[in-house]
Design an enzyme around this catalytic site. Structure first.
Site, PDB file in Angstrom:
ATOM      1  N   HIS A 100       0.816  -1.216   0.000  1.00 20.34           N
ATOM      2  CA  HIS A 100       0.000   0.000   0.000  1.00 20.34           C
ATOM      3  C   HIS A 100       0.851   1.269   0.000  1.00 20.34           C
ATOM      4  O   HIS A 100       0.386   2.338  -0.417  1.00 20.34           O
ATOM      5  CB  HIS A 100      -0.927  -0.010   1.218  1.00 20.34           C
ATOM      6  CG  HIS A 100      -2.184   0.776   1.047  1.00 20.34           C
ATOM      7  ND1 HIS A 100      -2.218   2.038   0.505  1.00 20.34           N
ATOM      8  CD2 HIS A 100      -3.468   0.471   1.347  1.00 20.34           C
ATOM      9  CE1 HIS A 100      -3.461   2.491   0.503  1.00 20.34           C
ATOM     10  NE2 HIS A 100      -4.245   1.553   0.995  1.00 20.34           N
ATOM     11  N   ASP A 110     -11.827  -6.422 -17.777  1.00 13.02           N
ATOM     12  CA  ASP A 110     -12.043  -7.511 -18.735  1.00 13.02           C
ATOM     13  C   ASP A 110     -10.741  -7.786 -19.485  1.00 13.02           C
ATOM     14  O   ASP A 110     -10.300  -6.972 -20.296  1.00 13.02           O
ATOM     15  CB  ASP A 110     -13.161  -7.121 -19.698  1.00 13.02           C
ATOM     16  CG  ASP A 110     -13.478  -8.217 -20.705  1.00 13.02           C
ATOM     17  OD1 ASP A 110     -12.795  -9.256 -20.711  1.00 13.02           O
ATOM     18  OD2 ASP A 110     -14.422  -8.015 -21.498  1.00 13.02           O
TER      19      ASP A 110
END
Length: 467
Positions: free
Chosen positions: A169, A410
């Site tokens: 992070h 996708d």
């Protein structure tokens, strides 16, 4: 109980940006990056349908996946870089050199993918084999060197694929991370069409000088970094201690349910609002409120038995993206951390009472409104406020956001069928994403003990009937 399955590692691949495409670069860490050092890696799992055998994946899909990852790293090069952690008072930084690479592990599994990605409660250990693990740190001239990201792609022959990603992070918040994942998926689906990233408005923005540190911001961040260095230890993912008697489940709030809740709660807030303040009861506010209340009430007998009284404060934490705001003049494509903590607190007695959800809604809605104009202040005093919250032991934090559009990834196999965050296994967080199958709905995943999950499920169903 965890179902038996096998998982076989097929390959470990080093993927770099195209040679010579990125010069050696040093990026400083800001006061918004450094406080994330104590955090465990963020671990995301993206499940997809893939009705092909493993041989088809290895021969046809994997070359495109590797090539597109290489192209993406040309623009998102900090992910292939290293986190350099010198002893304080020297500030940590990100260092990229030509040839730096990320680890891409390829595996196949006989596990039942439909069980793995189900919404009903499952043992949290089920997902652990599919989570990528960051390589161990190393030492170089007295400097701790940490990798930033790692990938694991598991093929379930003739049924599906899971892409597991672990990232530090410190290098990137959720917005930056998802900018990378969406870009990688576009490049994979388009077979390497770079026109998307040729547009300067779509490219990641790496200029850290655009963040002006407030007075004392660096000192506070470095104080936390010094503490982390002095107590440093490897934290590469879930431990056995976190895995005892815990289950994971996903709860869906439909658009119709959310609209009904909004109408009821708006009326209740107006009826109980003596100061006539205007509060926006958003989908986010409604979802967070009902989940917070159900989590508290699901452990009601436990906290009563432990002797906690009604004046104890309970906390709720959500992150606010500060990009493209007046006080943070950064583009939405800024790559790094640009979050401010929205910390809500309310007394246990009020949250456990008959109108607990109204208390929660008003508290969260007020904080959301406050953060619209005071995000900078919250970012500056975030570490001290978070310390108070963590000390309390009574908090729920949100991981993810519907604004991240996580289902818009996708790779050429269609949208994900399920998304999971494995880093919520400690049980202190909820993951929140947009509903895959219904615009306006929400998906919330959480990890609890088996008994508490049963209580939570009952409270959640009961709450929806009331409204």
């Amino acid at each position: 109980m965890a179902s038996s399955c096998t998982i076989e590692i097929l390959d470990n691949i080093h993927v770099s940006a195209p040679a010579g495409s990125v010069p050696a670069t040093t990026l400083p860490l800001t006061y918004l990056d450094i406080p994330w050092f104590p955090s465990a890696p963020m671990q995301s799992l993206f499940f997809y349908e893939y009705p092909h055998p493993t041989s088809h994946f290895m021969e046809t899909t994997l070359p495109t996946l590797k090539h597109s990852l290489s192209l993406a790293l040309q623009y998102f090069f900090p992910l292939a870089a290293k986190l350099m952690c010198p002893p304080p008072p020297v500030k940590p930084y990100i260092l990229y050199n030509d040839g730096d690479f990320v680890l891409l592990t390829i595996a196949q599994s006989t596990a039942d993918i439909n069980h793995l990605k189900a919404n009903y409660p499952r043992d949290i250990k089920l997902l652990h084999p599919f989570v990528s693990q960051l390589p161990p740190s190393t030492m170089s001239d007295g400097i701790q060197v940490l990798p930033i990201i790692a990938f694991k792609v598991t093929v379930f022959p003739n049924t599906g694929v899971c892409i597991g990603i672990a990232h530090n992070h410190v290098a990137a918040d959720g917005c930056a991370f998802m900018h990378f994942v969406r870009s990688w998926s576009y490049l994979c689906k388009s077979k390497g069409d770079l026109s998307f990233l040729d547009d300067m408005l779509q490219r990641p923005f790496h200029n850290r000088d655009a963040i002006k540190e407030p007075a004392g911001g660096n000192d506070m961040a470095m104080k936390g970094y010094s503490h982390w260095v002095s107590s440093w230890r490897e934290n590469l993912g879930p431990t056995n201690a976190l895995s005892v008697d815990k289950v994971r489940a996903t709860f869906i709030l439909t658009r119709a349910q959310i609209l009904k809740l909004k109408d009821w709660l708006t009326t209740q807030c107006k009826n109980k609002n003596n100061d006539l303040e205007e509060l926006h009861i958003s989908t986010f506010v409604v979802t967070c409120s009902i989940m917070w209340i159900c989590m508290i009430k699901s452990q009601g007998s436990e906290i009563t038995a432990n002797g906690y009284d009604d004046d104890k404060f309970y906390y709720f934490l959500f992150a606010v993206d500060c990009r493209n705001r007046n006080e943070f003049p950064l583009p939405v494509t800024y790559f790094g951390n640009c979050l401010a903590p929205g910390i809500v607190r309310a007394k246990k007695g009020e949250l456990m009472g008959e109108n607990g959800i109204v208390t929660a809604v008003k508290a969260i809605a007020r904080k959301v409104k406050e953060m619209e104009s005071e995000a900078m202040k919250e970012a500056e005093k975030g570490p001290s406020n978070l310390e108070e919250m963590f000390r309390s032991g009574h908090y729920v934090a949100i991981s993810g956001s519907p604004k991240l559009r996580m289902y818009d990834t996708d790779f050429g196999w269609g949208r994900p069928t399920k998304i999971e965050f494995n880093h919520i296994d400690d049980g202190g967080s909820l993951s929140l994403v947009e509903c895959r199958d219904e615009p306006g709905g929400m998906e919330v995943s959480l990890v609890l003990s088996t008994d508490q999950m049963k209580a939570f499920t009952a409270k959640f169903a009961e709450s929806l009937k009331v409204f």
